[in-house]
Design an enzyme around this catalytic site. Sequence first.
Site: not given
Lengths: 314, 424
Positions: A54-55, A132, A104, A82
């Site tokens: 969503r974000t 946030h 994020r 990796k």
Amino acid sequence: MRHLLSIADLDRSDLESLLNLTDRFVEVSRRPIRNVPALRGRTVVSLFFEDSTRTRLSFETAAKRLGADVMTFSVGTSSVKKGESLRDTVETISAFGIDAIVVRHASSGVPSTIRRWTSAAILNGGDGWHQHPTQALLDSYTIRSHFGSLDGLRIAIVGDIKHSRVARSDVQAFTKLGAEVVLVAPPTLLPPSLEGWPVTVSHDLDAVVGTIDVCYLLRMQRERMVEALVPSLREYAQRFGLSPERADRLGERAIIMHPGPMNRGVEISPEAADRPNAVVTEQVANGVAVRQAALFRLLGTESQLESLEPKGTS
Amino acid sequence: MTVEFVIKGGRVIDASGESFADVVVRDGEIVGVGPDLSAARTIDAAGCVVAPGLVDLHTHLREPGKEEAETVESGSRAAALGGYTAVLAMPNTTPAIDCASVVRDVQELGRRAACDVEVAGAITVGRAGEQLSPMGEMADLGVRIFTDDGTGVQDIRLMRRALEYAKGLGVTLAQHCEVSELSAGTCMHEGAVSSRLGMPGQPAEAEELMVMRDIALARMTGARMHFLHLSTAGSVAMVAGAKAAGLPVTCEAAPHHFTLTDECVESFDAVFKVHPPLRTAGDVDAVRAGLVSGSIDAIATDHAPHPAHEKERPFDEAPPGMLGLEYALALALTELGMDIADVLALLSWRPAAIAGIADTHGAIAVGRPANLCVIDPNHDWTIDGSGGASRSSNVPYVGRTVRGKVRHTIHRGAPTVLDYELQK
């Protein structure tokens, strides 16, 4: 404003200016053509180390509607798997020539840390339990659009405050904008210390629900049971969930908010979630405009504001 | 060939007192202490304090296993710059120092080092907290202190047995006090700062509960117990109480626990991540008061090198630890407001006694090995981020101006530092 890392870095006038700018983008979003070329030629990277469809989509939609190029760095299929370090990832992406990174990460502080390794503007898309900021902006915008202002409002934030970056950001934004915040949670779901938090605390939702203008419910995560923070989801729902009976006791004008995704039947009953005063999809819609405002504030120039004006209205 | 020099013009300080005296060293030994002595070569100490070499009870030399961060050689050179002539190498290496063969390896590396390298052995095999290590065979090689440092021994019954067994060997057990049930998954002190930053924190009680438990076990067993890097006001008070009650316990504090608080974590810079974590200003005050009153016996660095790329990871993922060997003396002189003789007690003769090396370290007298450091107490300097002689540079004091610097260090009669420069 160089970066958007934390609501703590913003004062009331910064917040109001961003909300006012959001008004412009909401207006643009109502036009038949929602795109404006305000950030044409700019490149925005979404760098999500933690899943959040969503974000990420909200930010990418915001950037595209401003005409920016969007690069999605998906960690699941990348060099990070990796063993590439955070620093190498950021330096590599920066070498492409980019203007902003939306990041994020599950660890608090990562958006702040990566500033050292790039000249791009950093937008915090959520870091650990820390912040946030665009969520707080979209929540503030949504509340403002219903009440005209946050001044004097009484807002309850209910649930798992301890592990919530949304709560940490919202408390700061709401109180800076003049609202009074009451945190409602069992002590196990509150931060160990609330020193310096401009809030009151209650452990009894029933005592609070009749006194508030906004009931903001946080997502209750199932892993909290394992940590013995609450005895069961059932007991949590009984004591802290927004049941229809509790929703009935909300004031006439009061609204119900949730950052999503909702656990229907846990923090919010299905019936309460579908009431007309539950504004969850409005929050999502406002999220795009708020993120347009944030991106524009970091990357745009005042002269480009003109490009937002409707054309061909004569 | 005879090697002889005189350290001239300094103020000699050790546990027996202080005097203006010259110190003559010949073939590794102190052969003269008194006014107006001379020798073939002169090392100037005018305006300086001539002290016994410093002794660090808590050094991570990272060898074997993590040579990119530090080696016995590089760590011992950092120690020499800091005025140390002996360090106690912690056993949380890979493999752990938990049997005679690894002890021998590290001792062998230590023979070529710039200071004496005493070796601490692990209490349990692999430091896993499950089975006692062969402490006897390690004690036979000269190991006098055992610890699972990095973690505490969680199992109470095992810790009781370890103390009882150690008593029979005449060795000391040292504990990193941290109850894992309260500290698992955390990366800083639990309090106002962790709550604000949204970081999982460990409460002071994670340390204090194990201090309390081990005091009870020391009382029960009568065994000697040393508490590593105390960081909370409660821990300092409990150990002071145990000493007042006559228990055979000692303790140490690290420089970062008397200089830095959890507010440093606001930067999200993992250079400030350490175990036990940086605590509150109140805890810092209690640690300082404990050092001043003598209820804390020693300053021990917990010198813990990590390569830069490890410290660049997100705060919660980065390894804990910070450098200390080159800064401990200056920080103590600058921050504690104590007489230099009292600071030297914390850094030299008291830790020498705890480490069981008081016969070779901690005093300046004719006939003793020449383990010395010469300190310019008025030398102001600013700590930079290079990390000096260490292979790592995780220094949390960058930019801090301190007063007091080691000018010369003499290890077993050989200058390891002369006029602030390493000699080997």
